[in-house]
Motif scaffolding. Structure first.
Motif, PDB file in Angstrom:
ATOM      1  N   ALA A 183      17.268   3.207   7.470  1.00 26.27           N
ATOM      2  CA  ALA A 183      16.068   3.131   8.024  1.00 26.27           C
ATOM      3  C   ALA A 183      14.823   3.271   6.886  1.00 26.27           C
ATOM      4  O   ALA A 183      15.027   4.068   6.217  1.00 26.27           O
ATOM      5  CB  ALA A 183      15.530   3.951   9.322  1.00 26.27           C
ATOM      6  N   VAL A 184      13.752   2.368   6.930  1.00 31.33           N
ATOM      7  CA  VAL A 184      12.676   2.646   6.103  1.00 31.33           C
ATOM      8  C   VAL A 184      11.372   3.077   6.767  1.00 31.33           C
ATOM      9  O   VAL A 184      10.875   2.332   7.885  1.00 31.33           O
ATOM     10  CB  VAL A 184      12.472   1.003   5.438  1.00 31.33           C
ATOM     11  CG1 VAL A 184      11.392   1.178   4.288  1.00 31.33           C
ATOM     12  CG2 VAL A 184      13.552   0.515   4.949  1.00 31.33           C
ATOM     13  N   THR A 185      10.881   4.028   6.210  1.00 37.08           N
ATOM     14  CA  THR A 185       9.920   4.607   6.767  1.00 37.08           C
ATOM     15  C   THR A 185       8.665   4.780   5.597  1.00 37.08           C
ATOM     16  O   THR A 185       9.233   4.790   4.406  1.00 37.08           O
ATOM     17  CB  THR A 185      10.057   5.990   7.422  1.00 37.08           C
ATOM     18  OG1 THR A 185      10.543   6.851   6.671  1.00 37.08           O
ATOM     19  CG2 THR A 185      10.888   5.608   8.836  1.00 37.08           C
ATOM     20  N   VAL A 186       7.521   5.275   6.028  1.00 42.95           N
ATOM     21  CA  VAL A 186       6.467   5.503   5.102  1.00 42.95           C
ATOM     22  C   VAL A 186       6.114   6.968   5.198  1.00 42.95           C
ATOM     23  O   VAL A 186       6.120   7.560   6.473  1.00 42.95           O
ATOM     24  CB  VAL A 186       5.284   4.579   5.317  1.00 42.95           C
ATOM     25  CG1 VAL A 186       4.027   5.148   4.242  1.00 42.95           C
ATOM     26  CG2 VAL A 186       5.435   3.258   5.203  1.00 42.95           C
ATOM     27  N   GLY A 187       6.002   7.925   4.246  1.00 41.92           N
ATOM     28  CA  GLY A 187       5.602   9.164   4.240  1.00 41.92           C
ATOM     29  C   GLY A 187       5.331   9.810   2.902  1.00 41.92           C
ATOM     30  O   GLY A 187       5.078   8.985   1.994  1.00 41.92           O
ATOM     31  N   ALA A 211       4.812   7.083  -0.092  1.00 42.16           N
ATOM     32  CA  ALA A 211       6.106   6.310  -0.630  1.00 42.16           C
ATOM     33  C   ALA A 211       7.048   5.800   0.506  1.00 42.16           C
ATOM     34  O   ALA A 211       6.911   6.440   1.833  1.00 42.16           O
ATOM     35  CB  ALA A 211       6.901   7.311  -1.492  1.00 42.16           C
ATOM     36  N   LEU A 212       7.703   5.008   0.222  1.00 43.97           N
ATOM     37  CA  LEU A 212       8.884   4.434   1.007  1.00 43.97           C
ATOM     38  C   LEU A 212       9.943   5.373   1.034  1.00 43.97           C
ATOM     39  O   LEU A 212      10.327   5.918   0.118  1.00 43.97           O
ATOM     40  CB  LEU A 212       9.420   2.850   0.420  1.00 43.97           C
ATOM     41  CG  LEU A 212       8.509   1.960   0.523  1.00 43.97           C
ATOM     42  CD1 LEU A 212       9.186   0.685   0.098  1.00 43.97           C
ATOM     43  CD2 LEU A 212       8.012   1.656   1.838  1.00 43.97           C
ATOM     44  N   LEU A 213      10.397   5.673   2.293  1.00 44.16           N
ATOM     45  CA  LEU A 213      11.543   6.910   2.438  1.00 44.16           C
ATOM     46  C   LEU A 213      12.558   6.215   3.186  1.00 44.16           C
ATOM     47  O   LEU A 213      12.378   5.556   3.998  1.00 44.16           O
ATOM     48  CB  LEU A 213      10.982   8.203   3.173  1.00 44.16           C
ATOM     49  CG  LEU A 213       9.551   8.831   2.604  1.00 44.16           C
ATOM     50  CD1 LEU A 213       9.339   9.868   3.654  1.00 44.16           C
ATOM     51  CD2 LEU A 213      10.058   9.289   1.229  1.00 44.16           C
ATOM     52  N   PHE A 214      13.840   6.603   2.887  1.00 42.92           N
ATOM     53  CA  PHE A 214      15.075   5.621   3.147  1.00 42.92           C
ATOM     54  C   PHE A 214      15.867   7.132   3.881  1.00 42.92           C
ATOM     55  O   PHE A 214      16.391   7.941   3.319  1.00 42.92           O
ATOM     56  CB  PHE A 214      15.495   4.996   2.321  1.00 42.92           C
ATOM     57  CG  PHE A 214      14.830   4.318   1.648  1.00 42.92           C
ATOM     58  CD1 PHE A 214      14.294   3.182   1.902  1.00 42.92           C
ATOM     59  CD2 PHE A 214      14.107   4.416   0.163  1.00 42.92           C
ATOM     60  CE1 PHE A 214      13.428   2.173   1.313  1.00 42.92           C
ATOM     61  CE2 PHE A 214      13.201   3.761  -0.420  1.00 42.92           C
ATOM     62  CZ  PHE A 214      12.985   2.655   0.214  1.00 42.92           C
ATOM     63  N   PRO A 273       0.949  -1.187   0.088  1.00 43.22           N
ATOM     64  CA  PRO A 273      -0.017  -0.160  -0.110  1.00 43.22           C
ATOM     65  C   PRO A 273       0.797   1.494   0.144  1.00 43.22           C
ATOM     66  O   PRO A 273       0.283   2.238  -0.361  1.00 43.22           O
ATOM     67  CB  PRO A 273      -0.772  -0.260   1.382  1.00 43.22           C
ATOM     68  CG  PRO A 273       0.169  -1.070   2.418  1.00 43.22           C
ATOM     69  CD  PRO A 273       0.549  -1.993   1.069  1.00 43.22           C
ATOM     70  N   HIS A 274       2.118   1.212   0.199  1.00 39.68           N
ATOM     71  CA  HIS A 274       2.956   2.276   0.367  1.00 39.68           C
ATOM     72  C   HIS A 274       3.774   2.827  -0.779  1.00 39.68           C
ATOM     73  O   HIS A 274       4.660   3.770  -0.656  1.00 39.68           O
ATOM     74  CB  HIS A 274       3.982   2.189   1.644  1.00 39.68           C
ATOM     75  CG  HIS A 274       3.049   1.715   2.866  1.00 39.68           C
ATOM     76  ND1 HIS A 274       1.970   2.381   3.368  1.00 39.68           N
ATOM     77  CD2 HIS A 274       3.354   0.618   3.590  1.00 39.68           C
ATOM     78  CE1 HIS A 274       1.544   1.611   4.416  1.00 39.68           C
ATOM     79  NE2 HIS A 274       2.144   0.705   4.648  1.00 39.68           N
ATOM     80  N   ILE A 275       3.551   2.237  -2.024  1.00 43.73           N
ATOM     81  CA  ILE A 275       4.128   2.639  -3.105  1.00 43.73           C
ATOM     82  C   ILE A 275       3.188   2.685  -4.218  1.00 43.73           C
ATOM     83  O   ILE A 275       2.177   1.986  -4.309  1.00 43.73           O
ATOM     84  CB  ILE A 275       5.419   1.660  -3.448  1.00 43.73           C
ATOM     85  CG1 ILE A 275       4.781   0.283  -3.688  1.00 43.73           C
ATOM     86  CG2 ILE A 275       6.674   1.663  -2.608  1.00 43.73           C
ATOM     87  CD1 ILE A 275       6.056  -0.724  -4.072  1.00 43.73           C
ATOM     88  N   PRO A 276       3.380   3.613  -5.427  1.00 52.13           N
ATOM     89  CA  PRO A 276       2.626   3.870  -6.523  1.00 52.13           C
ATOM     90  C   PRO A 276       2.653   2.480  -7.232  1.00 52.13           C
ATOM     91  O   PRO A 276       3.797   1.683  -7.102  1.00 52.13           O
ATOM     92  CB  PRO A 276       3.231   4.766  -7.337  1.00 52.13           C
ATOM     93  CG  PRO A 276       4.070   5.560  -6.179  1.00 52.13           C
ATOM     94  CD  PRO A 276       4.505   4.721  -5.366  1.00 52.13           C
ATOM     95  N   PHE A 277       1.856   2.040  -8.323  1.00 51.00           N
ATOM     96  CA  PHE A 277       1.728   0.895  -8.963  1.00 51.00           C
ATOM     97  C   PHE A 277       2.603   1.173 -10.297  1.00 51.00           C
ATOM     98  O   PHE A 277       2.619   2.393 -10.987  1.00 51.00           O
ATOM     99  CB  PHE A 277       0.405   0.642  -9.403  1.00 51.00           C
ATOM    100  CG  PHE A 277       0.346  -0.449 -10.473  1.00 51.00           C
ATOM    101  CD1 PHE A 277       0.647  -1.767 -10.000  1.00 51.00           C
ATOM    102  CD2 PHE A 277       0.241  -0.417 -11.858  1.00 51.00           C
ATOM    103  CE1 PHE A 277       0.403  -2.947 -10.788  1.00 51.00           C
ATOM    104  CE2 PHE A 277       0.134  -1.236 -12.633  1.00 51.00           C
ATOM    105  CZ  PHE A 277       0.330  -2.611 -12.183  1.00 51.00           C
TER     106      PHE A 277
END
Length: 638
Positions: free
Chosen positions: A423-427, A415-418, A314-318
Motif C-alpha cells: 500500500a502507498v500512503t503519504v506521510g 513523502a511516499l510511504l510503503f 506534491p508528495h516527494i522532495p525534488f
C-alpha cells in the motif's frame, strides 16, 4: 581463504590502500594480464537485434557519471606509468567495442560518454553488466543480454588506488595535469576532494572479501550510494558482501517482478523506468535531493523544474539528477525485442533429440511449475515469477536487502510511504526507515526530474509508444489527481521496491552460512524462480553464482567447493564454464565463505515422490540446451 586471483602481482600504491582502508590486493589483484588474447573474430548469435540496436545498447548513456572523461583517460594505473584505459579495461573482463559514430573514443562495451551542459563524463550503461561472451575451441560467441564476466569491484578498487596515488605522487600528478590541461592548482584541489570522497566511500562499502568476476552486490551499493553518499550520511554505508550474478535480460520486461529477491514490481512502462533508474544510481548516476528549495549543500535547486514538479508530484522532495529518461527508455525498448540465444549446434554440436524429448516430459513434470513455465503462466501478458517456496540457498542477499537506514535530509518531509502489503500512503518520513522506502522516493523523484529535464535528448512519440506510453497519457496521469492523495503516476510507480516476506516457518534450518557467520538461518529466503529460456548461456548459476554448470545445479553432489571464475571457455557437456582452479588469469570462488554458499535447489522428485535418476537429470539438461520458446515446452522435439 578468501577469493583470490591466480596471476602475477603488480605493485599497488600504499597511498591508495591507505585511503581505501582495505587491502587492494586482497580485493582485486592486478587484472587479467595472463588471460589469453581475445579472439580476432566474435560470432554474434541471432537474438533479434540488428547491429544498430546492438550498438545503441552498448553506447547509449543512461545518465551514469563515473568521473569527468578527461580525468579518466589521463589517469595512470597505480604503480605504473601505463594509462588506466590503455587496454580498454580488458584486464577486468570488459569487452572491446569498435570505433563508430556512437563510440568515437573506442570505449569498451557498456561504457558511454555522458554529455550535458557541464563537462563530458564517462559512465556505464546496462551493457557493461549484461553482455556476455563465451569461447569454445577458438570460436567466440557474443551473448547479448547475458551476464558479463567483468570484475566490477576490481576496476573500482584499482581506480581508487590510481586516484589516491595521482594526488599523492607529484610526478604522477604532473603527468596527469599535462594531459588534462587547465589550472593545475584548481585541478589538484578538485581531484583531491574527489579521490578522498571516493576512497572513504569504497573503504566503508568493501569489507575485504572480493566479489570476483561475474558478480556484483547491486542492492548494497545502490543503498550505499543514495543514502550514504548522496544524502551525506556516512553511517548508512554498510559492507557490500552479498554479491549476486548479473541476471539475463531477455524476457525480463515480461516478468511481474525482478531482482533476485523479487523486490521490484515489474511489467509496465513506469515500473521498468523505476527499476532502471535504481540501477543507474548504482553505477554513478548523480542525484541531489532538494528540500524546501535547497540542496544538501545549501544551494538553490533548479527553480522552474522544482516548481513544476511540486505541482505534479506534491508528495516527494525534488531531486536534481543526471539520469537520462530518454536513454533509459531507448535501452528498455531494446530489451523488449531481445530474444534468448539458441544453442549454437554448429559450434557445440547438435542436441540429442531423443534424450531432449525425455527431458522435455520430465521438465514439465518436475520443474515447470516452480519456474512458472506452465501454459497458464506463460499465456499471461505479464509472466509471474513470485515464488514463496524456500530453496535453502544462501540467505545473505535476501537479508541485506531488509536493512534500515537513517533518512537524513528526508527526515520529517512529506513523502511516499510503503507498507509491507504494497500500500502507498503519504506521510512524514521517519528518522529511520527501510532502505527500500528511502530508495523508492529517490527513484521516483529522479524519474520526475528526468521527465522534466529531458536530459539525453528529446523524447518523441515513438520513444513513448514503443513502451505503451504516449505524451498525452503521461500528462493525463500526472495532472489527474486530488490534493492530498497519491496521484496515478506515483501509484503506478511505487513502491519501486518492496519487502518480500520470507517463506517461513521453515521445515528445517538452511545449511548455508550467513554473512554474520551464523549457520542455520531460521527464515530461509525466497528468490526469483524465473522462466529458463536460454538458460544455457547464463552461468555461473544460482542467484549468487555459486555453481559453475547447469549439471551442478541438477546434481548437487557435482558442485565443487571451489572453482575458477574469469575464463570464458565453455563446457558444452555439463553446460557452463570450464572452471579448473589454478587456470591462469582466473579468480577462485570459495563456496565456504559467507555469502558464497552453494547449497539448495537440489530436491527433484517426480509426481509419485520418487527421486530422479542421473539419466533423467542428464535428459533434463539436454532439453535445457534447446529451450528458447514456450512452444518447445509443449511440442515434441522430434
Amino acid at each position: 581463504m578468501r577469493g583470490t586471483m591466480v596471476r602475477r602481482a603488480t605493485p599497488i600504491a600504499l597511498a591508495g590502500a591507505a585511503v581505501l582502508g582495505v587491502s587492494v590486493l586482497s580485493l582485486a589483484g592486478p587484472g587479467r594480464a595472463e588471460t589469453p588474447a581475445a579472439p580476432a573474430v566474435v560470432r554474434l548469435l541471432d537474438q533479434n537485434w540488428p547491429q544498430s540496436v546492438r550498438q545503441g545498447f552498448y553506447t547509449t548513456s543512461q545518465g551514469s557519471q563515473l568521473m569527468p572523461y578527461n580525468w579518466f583517460k589521463a589517469l595512470e594505473r597505480p604503480g605504473s606509468t601505463q594509462l588506466f584505459l590503455a587496454d580498454r579495461l580488458a584486464r577486468f573482463g570488459y569487452l572491446p567495442n569498435e570505433v563508430s559514430a556512437q563510440n568515437p573514443e573506442r570505449l569498451p562495451v557498456g561504457f558511454a560518454l555522458d554529455r550535458g551542459t557541464g563537462p563530458t563524463y564517462i559512465g556505464m550503461t546496462c551493457a557493461a553488466c549484461h553482455t556476455g561472451q563465451i569461447t569454445y575451441q577458438g570460436t567466440a560467441l557474443r551473448v547479448d543480454g547475458g551476464p558479463a564476466d567483468a570484475d566490477f569491484q576490481g576496476m573500482l578498487v584499482e581506480l581508487s588506488a590510481a586516484l589516491a596515488e595521482t594526488v599523492s605522487d607529484p610526478a604522477k600528478f604532473n603527468r596527469f595535469a599535462a594531459r588534462v590541461g587547465g589550472d593545475r592548482a584548481a585541478l589538484k584541489t578538485s581531484l583531491a576532494a574527489f579521490a578522498a570522497a571516493w576512497g572513504q566511500f569504497f573503504g566503508a562499502a568493501l569489507d575485504g572479501q572480493a566479489w570476483g568476476p561475474a558478480r556484483l552486490d547491486a542492492f548494497s551499493m545502490i543503498f550505499n550510494r543514495l543514502t550514504g553518499l548522496d544524502f551525506k550520511v556516512p553511517s548508512n554505508v554498510a559492507p557490500a558482501h552479498a554479491p549476486v550474478s548479473y541476471p539475463f535480460l531477455w524476457n525480463a520486461h515480461r516478468q511481474d517482478a525482478v531482482q533476485w529477491n523479487m523486490s521490484a514490481p515489474n511489467g509496465n512502462y513506469i515500473k521498468a523506468l523505476t527499476r532502471n533508474t535504481g540501477e543507474v544510481l548504482g553505477v554513478f548516476g548523480a542525484l541531489n535531493v532538494c528540500v524546501a528549495g535547497k540542496d544538501i549543500a545549501g544551494n538553490a535547486c533548479p527553480g522552474d523544474r522544482r516548481r513544476f514538479a511540486s505541482k505534479l508530484f506534491p508528495h516527494i522532495p525534488f531531486y536534481d539528477t543526471s539520469i537520462s529518461v530518454p536513454g533509459l527508455m531507448k535501452l528498455e525498448w531494446a530489451i523488449t525485442v531481445l530474444a534468448p540465444p539458441a544453442w549454437p549446434s554448429t559450434v557445440f554440436g547438435p542436441v540429442n533429440a531423443g534424450r531432449a524429448e525425455d527431458g522435455r516430459q520430465l521438465f514439465n513434470e518436475v520443474c515447470a511449475d516452480c519456474h512458472h513455465m506452465t501454459k497458464a503462466a506463460l499465456s499471461q501478458e505479464v509472466w509471474p515469477v513470485l515464488d514463496q517456496r524456500p530453496t535453502d540457498t544462501d540467505p545473505t542477499m535476501y537479508r541485506n536487502a531488509l536493512r534500515w537506514v537513517k533518512s537524513g535530509p528526508l527526515d520529517g518531509t512529506r513523502a511516499l510511504l510503503f507498507g509491507d502489503d504494497g500500500a502507498v500512503t503519504v506521510g512524514d518520513m521517519p528518522a529511520e526507515a527501510p532502505a527500500v522506502s528511502v530508495l523508492t522516493n529517490g527513484v521516483i523523484g529522479g524519474i520526475v526530474d528526468g521527465l522534466l529535464n529531458q536530459k539525453g535528448g528529446k523524447l518523441n512519440h515513438d520513444d513513448y509508444s514503443n513502451l505503451g506510453l504516449t505524451p498525452l497519457k503521461l500528462i493525463k496521469l500526472a495532472i489527474d489527481q486530488k490534493t492530498g492523495t497519491v496521484n496515478a503516476v506515483e501509484e503506478a510507480a511505487g513502491p519501486a521496491f518492496k519487502t518480500v516476506r520470507p517463506a517461513g516457518p521453515p521445515a528445517h534450518k538452511t545449511s548455508c552460512v550467513t554473512s554474520d557467520g551464523a549457520a542455520g538461518d531460521q527464515t530461509p529466503p525466497v528468490y526469483e524462480a524465473r522462466p529458463l529460456f536460454g538458460i544455457w548461456a547464463t552461468g555461473p548459476y544460482l542467484h549468487n553464482g555459486s555453481v559453475p554448470t547447469l549439471w551442478g545445479v541438477l546434481k548437487s553432489s557435482a558442485r565443487p567447493a571451489a572453482f575458477a571464475v574469469g575464463w570464458r571457455e565453455f563446457d558444452p557437456v555439463q553446460v557452463g564454464h570450464v572452471s579448473a582452479v589454478g587456470t591462469p588469469g582466473t579468480w577462485t570462488y570459495d563456496t565456504r565463505l559467507p555469502g558464497n554458499c552453494n547449497r539448495g535447489h537440489d530436491d527433484y522428485r517426480r509426481a509419485d515422490g520418487s527421486e530422479l535418476t542421473d539419466d533423467q537429470l542428464w535428459a533434463i539438461l539436454e532439453f535445457l540446451k534447446m529451450l528458447t520458446t514456450p512452444d518447445q515446452l509443449w511440442r515434441s522435439v522430434y
